[in-house]
Design an enzyme around this catalytic site. Structure first.
Site, PDB file in Angstrom:
ATOM      1  CD  GLU A 128      35.959  49.333  42.284  1.00  0.00           C
ATOM      2  OE1 GLU A 128      34.783  49.171  41.971  1.00  0.00           O
ATOM      3  OE2 GLU A 128      36.869  48.987  41.461  1.00  0.00           O
ATOM      4  CB  CYS A 134      32.978  43.140  41.964  1.00  0.00           C
ATOM      5  SG  CYS A 134      34.866  43.193  42.511  1.00  0.00           S
ATOM      6  CB  CYS A 150      35.798  46.274  44.575  1.00  0.00           C
ATOM      7  SG  CYS A 150      36.923  45.776  43.440  1.00  0.00           S
ATOM      8  CB  SER A 173      41.518  45.385  -2.377  1.00  0.00           C
ATOM      9  OG  SER A 173      42.556  44.519  -1.793  1.00  0.00           O
ATOM     10  CB  THR A 193      40.602  38.088   3.607  1.00  0.00           C
ATOM     11  OG1 THR A 193      38.933  38.519   3.214  1.00  0.00           O
ATOM     12  CG2 THR A 193      41.255  39.273   4.020  1.00  0.00           C
ATOM     13  CG  ASP A 201      43.733  40.913   0.488  1.00  0.00           C
ATOM     14  OD1 ASP A 201      43.847  41.056  -0.986  1.00  0.00           O
ATOM     15  OD2 ASP A 201      42.875  41.564   0.803  1.00  0.00           O
TER      16      ASP A 201
END
Length: 361
Positions: A51, A74, A83, A167, A195, A199
């Site tokens: 706004e 708000c 606002c 993978s 992970t 990887d």
């Protein structure tokens, strides 16, 4: 005409995707004498609300105009002033609101303040679309945890790697590029110890769209090597652990890595405690990229709000499962989702889904 202008406000709001953290995405359009005289949106966390941003673009008097805003303005002081005060001072005659704000600090108070100031207020224009846009915000406000998106890149039979752990790559380059774009619209990317060790990913966003997410590493026993790519200092990184050697913890902190020690829960990191801490660090949307045990643990604890599935047209017949959680005994225990988006990416299929209760609410 109300729906036309609200649609424009929604389009503006979407420009804030990935930048508002724990704040909502909001768009605003100011109309006077049947024409748009200003537009605005919430550009990022801590910046002007939609706004105010809209009113700053006005080049003529906004007095007597109508403002269309996707979310209730708000009425409280936060990182920026209310606002509703800016709207009243501008002399706006009417405010059209897409949906009310579920934040307890607002929750109807903004609309009430506008009406008390003599401003006409209409609520509920394109309400479903306005709520869907901010389902992550609506969810996190209630849970005080980030909105969790689980990402899977799998074969048709739900495998993320061969038996030997290979993978790279199950899915096509087109699918991987799309996955990187997804990294650009979340606040953090979460992975488990296995992970990182197997990887050695960088967890960066190489799409060219949006920033790099904060890397979030779950390393219960401090097993990840200091020279792992996730600790290269190129983007913000947080590691959660139960126990880590003091020397390693010191070395990580010297590299700018935030180290948080959390308690165990049934022999695992307390995931809910981790999410609570991430929300306190202003993280509103988290992307989880595995592995299978982490995905399973999040599902077991009912912490998944959305999924992003990249499905390759291939079969392994065995290998590592995308989800290695606790099996349910009855169909009544399942977690239901609703398909939200389906698209082809080269030879692969993307399927997005959201928790059914969020879609229906």
């Amino acid at each position: 005409m109300d729906e036309q202008y609200m649609n424009r406000a929604l389009a503006l709001a979407k420009k804030g995707l990935g930048r508002t953290k724990t704040n909502p995405m909001v768009g605003a359009v100011l109309v006077k004498d049947g024409r748009i005289i200003a537009e605005g949106y919430h550009h990022g966390f801590g910046m002007d609300h939609a706004e105010v941003d809209c009113l700053k673009q006005v080049e003529e008097s906004p007095k007597g105009g109508t403002m269309y805003v996707t979310l209730e303005p708000c009425s409280h002081y936060g990182k920026t002033p209310p606002c509703v005060v800016a709207i009243e001072k501008a002399g706006i005659a009417r405010v059209v609101v897409g949906t009310l704000d579920p934040n307890p600090k607002v929750a109807g108070r903004g609309v009430g303040a506008l009406k008390a100031a003599g401003i006409q207020v209409d609520v509920g224009v394109l309400e479903e679309a306005c709520q869907s846009l901010n389902r992550a915000f609506f969810t996190s406000i209630r849970t005080q945890t980030p909105y969790v998106i689980c990402k899977f890149a799998t074969t048709i039979d739900g495998k993320i790697a061969t038996d030997s752990g290979e993978s790279q790559w199950i899915t096509s380059e087109a699918a991987r590029d799309d996955g990187h774009k997804l990294r650009g619209v979340v606040d953090g990317i979460l992975v488990g110890t296995n992970t990182v060790i197997k990887d050695n990913p960088r967890l960066s966003n190489r799409s060219g769209e949006g920033p790099d997410p904060t890397r979030i590493i779950l390393d219960r026993r401090g097993a990840v090597d200091l020279e792992a790519n996730v600790y290269d200092g190129t983007q913000p990184t947080i590691v959660y652990t139960v126990h880590m050697e003091e020397a390693k913890m010191k070395a990580l902190k010297e590299r700018g890595v935030v180290v948080e020690v959390v308690k165990e829960k049934k022999g695992k990191l307390d995931l809910r405690a981790v999410l609570k801490d991430l929300y306190a660090k202003d993280m509103g949307r988290i992307l989880v990229e595995g592995g299978g045990r982490l995905h399973g643990s999040l599902i077991d604890e009912d912490l998944v709000d959305e999924f992003a599935l990249y499905l390759a047209p291939t079969l392994f017949g065995g290998g590592k499962d995308a989800v290695a959680g606790r099996a349910i005994a009855s169909l009544s225990e399942r977690r239901d989702f609703a398909f939200d988006e389906v698209k082809m990416l080269g030879p692969d299929l993307f399927i997005g889904g959201v928790r059914r209760c969020l879609r229906e609410s």
